[in-house]
Design a protein around this motif. Structure first.
Motif, PDB file in Angstrom:
ATOM      1  N   TYR A   1      -5.182  -5.466  -3.483  1.00  0.00           N
ATOM      2  CA  TYR A   1      -6.571  -5.020  -3.490  1.00  0.00           C
ATOM      3  C   TYR A   1      -7.385  -5.830  -2.491  1.00  0.00           C
ATOM      4  N   ALA A   2      -8.381  -5.186  -1.894  1.00  0.00           N
ATOM      5  CA  ALA A   2      -9.159  -5.819  -0.841  1.00  0.00           C
ATOM      6  C   ALA A   2     -10.023  -6.966  -1.364  1.00  0.00           C
ATOM      7  N   SER A   3     -10.389  -6.906  -2.647  1.00  0.00           N
ATOM      8  CA  SER A   3     -11.254  -7.943  -3.213  1.00  0.00           C
ATOM      9  C   SER A   3     -11.077  -7.986  -4.723  1.00  0.00           C
TER      10      SER A   3
ATOM     11  N   ALA B   1     -12.945  -5.025  -6.236  1.00  0.00           N
ATOM     12  CA  ALA B   1     -12.226  -3.745  -6.159  1.00  0.00           C
ATOM     13  C   ALA B   1     -11.142  -3.686  -7.224  1.00  0.00           C
TER      14      ALA B   1
ATOM     15  N   ASN C   1       0.844  -1.196   0.000  1.00  0.00           N
ATOM     16  CA  ASN C   1       0.000   0.000   0.000  1.00  0.00           C
ATOM     17  C   ASN C   1       0.882   1.251   0.000  1.00  0.00           C
TER      18      ASN C   1
ATOM     19  N   GLU D   1      -5.141 -10.209  -4.855  1.00  0.00           N
ATOM     20  CA  GLU D   1      -4.383 -10.404  -3.614  1.00  0.00           C
ATOM     21  C   GLU D   1      -2.924 -10.046  -3.806  1.00  0.00           C
TER      22      GLU D   1
END
Length: 353
Positions: free
Chosen positions: A324-326, A329, A263, A320
């Motif tokens: 990204y969170a999902s 997304a 991030n 992943e």
């Protein structure tokens, strides 16, 4: 390795791949020994994503007068390599530009389209695909169109190859690809190339057992050397060489490529090299012509395109890997950046890019 096998460039054990991977030596030059090992490693990382793959090789032995048309039955984005082993020819590119080629010359047309090789300008052009062919190996064939009574020393010997050419990490340079890249600037930087060209000439003439396979390997090396030289001389236009030669900025680029799923904030990037956020951002844009966050986003989406379209990874796994969170997304970000859905990328035939 069969001639038709995909020679991804990251494996330096294959001679097709090694020349591009070795380009870091020329980029960093003497600076590497002076402490810019990170810059050297970064260039290796960038070049590891470049994809150069021979698809269809042809040994052509032909008597003048002749006119050969290439690319009519190929995707316009394909590259073409032409090597002249005997005689001289004229090449006319898709824009109508004309270049003279002599024995020992090699040229690479990055986005070739329809182009011609001919002995005389007033000779009608004939598609190279219309000639009878004899298979030499999986990926190579031979075309012979010789006058029976002509002296064979007067024939032209040409070795041509349709290639997939994808710049990978260097995709921001795609719009800078020249219409034609010539071998003439390579030997002074790659002294082994003249010897390779001499071997190609000998193999074209002697036709010893297995020469088709050998020629395909040598052609791949020559094409890679031409691309490497272009990258070395051309990247300065948009700052890539300067970026990887800058020890501090190279360290940031290497970190982004090593861990694209982190991030990252601009402050994080600046902290990697002990620089203020504002000074770092200004320096980054100056050298790469991109903001740090745009660079990171484009890097992630380029990786994602390769992992999905080429390696057939699941969207969730790619999401992943890239932080990204999902999957949803990631898919939204991918569509926003590329204009395509991940599913559309999966359907692309990478052999035609």
């Amino acid at each position: 390795m069969p001639a038709s096998q995909d020679p991804q460039i990251e494996n330096a054990s294959d001679p097709t791949k090694a020349p591009l991977a070795m380009a870091a030596d020329a980029f960093a030059g003497a600076e590497t020994s002076g402490g810019n090992q990170i810059g050297h490693d970064m260039v290796n990382e960038l070049l590891s994503g470049v994809r150069l793959r021979g698809l269809d090789y042809r040994r052509i032995e032909i008597s003048a007068p002749y006119g050969l048309r290439f690319g009519e039955d190929q995707d316009d984005n394909r590259a073409w390599l032409h090597f002249i082993g005997q005689g001289s020819v004229t090449i006319r590119t898709k824009t109508g530009a004309v270049h003279q080629l002599g024995c020992g010359d090699a040229v690479l047309l990055p986005c070739a389209g329809v182009h011609d090789l001919y002995s005389d300008a007033d000779v009608p052009m004939r598609s190279v695909g219309d000639y009878e062919r004899e298979r030499l190996c999986d990926a190579a064939c031979e075309i012979r169109a010789c006058e029976q009574d002509a002296c064979r020393s007067k024939d032209n010997l040409i070795f041509s190859c349709a290639m997939e050419f994808d710049l990978g990490w260097l995709h921001p340079l795609a719009h800078l690809k020249p219409e034609i890249m010539h071998i003439e600037t390579v030997p002074e930087h790659d002294p082994q190339i003249p010897a390779i060209l001499d071997v190609m000439t000998a193999e074209l003439k002697a036709k010893r057992p297995g020469y088709g396979v050998i020629l395909t390997r040598l052609a791949d090396v020559v094409a890679a050397a031409i691309v490497r030289r272009w990258v070395e001389s051309g990247c300065d236009i948009c700052g890539w060489v300067e970026a990887v030669r800058d020890p501090k900025l190279a360290r940031v680029l290497a970190a982004l490529h090593k861990d694209p799923g982190r991030n990252w904030s601009v402050a994080d990037m600046a902290a990697e090299i002990g620089m203020s956020r504002s000074v770092f951002a200004e320096r980054f844009v100056e050298l790469t012509q991109s903001t740090p966050q745009n660079y990171l986003t484009n890097l992630r989406m380029r990786l994602a395109s390769q992992w999905i379209g080429r390696d057939d990874l699941a969207v969730e796994e790619v999401a992943e890997r890239l932080g990204y969170a999902s999957g949803a997304a990631f898919s939204r970000a991918f569509k926003r950046t590329t204009g395509m859905s991940p599913g559309a990328v999966r359907k692309i035939d990478y052999a035609t890019l």
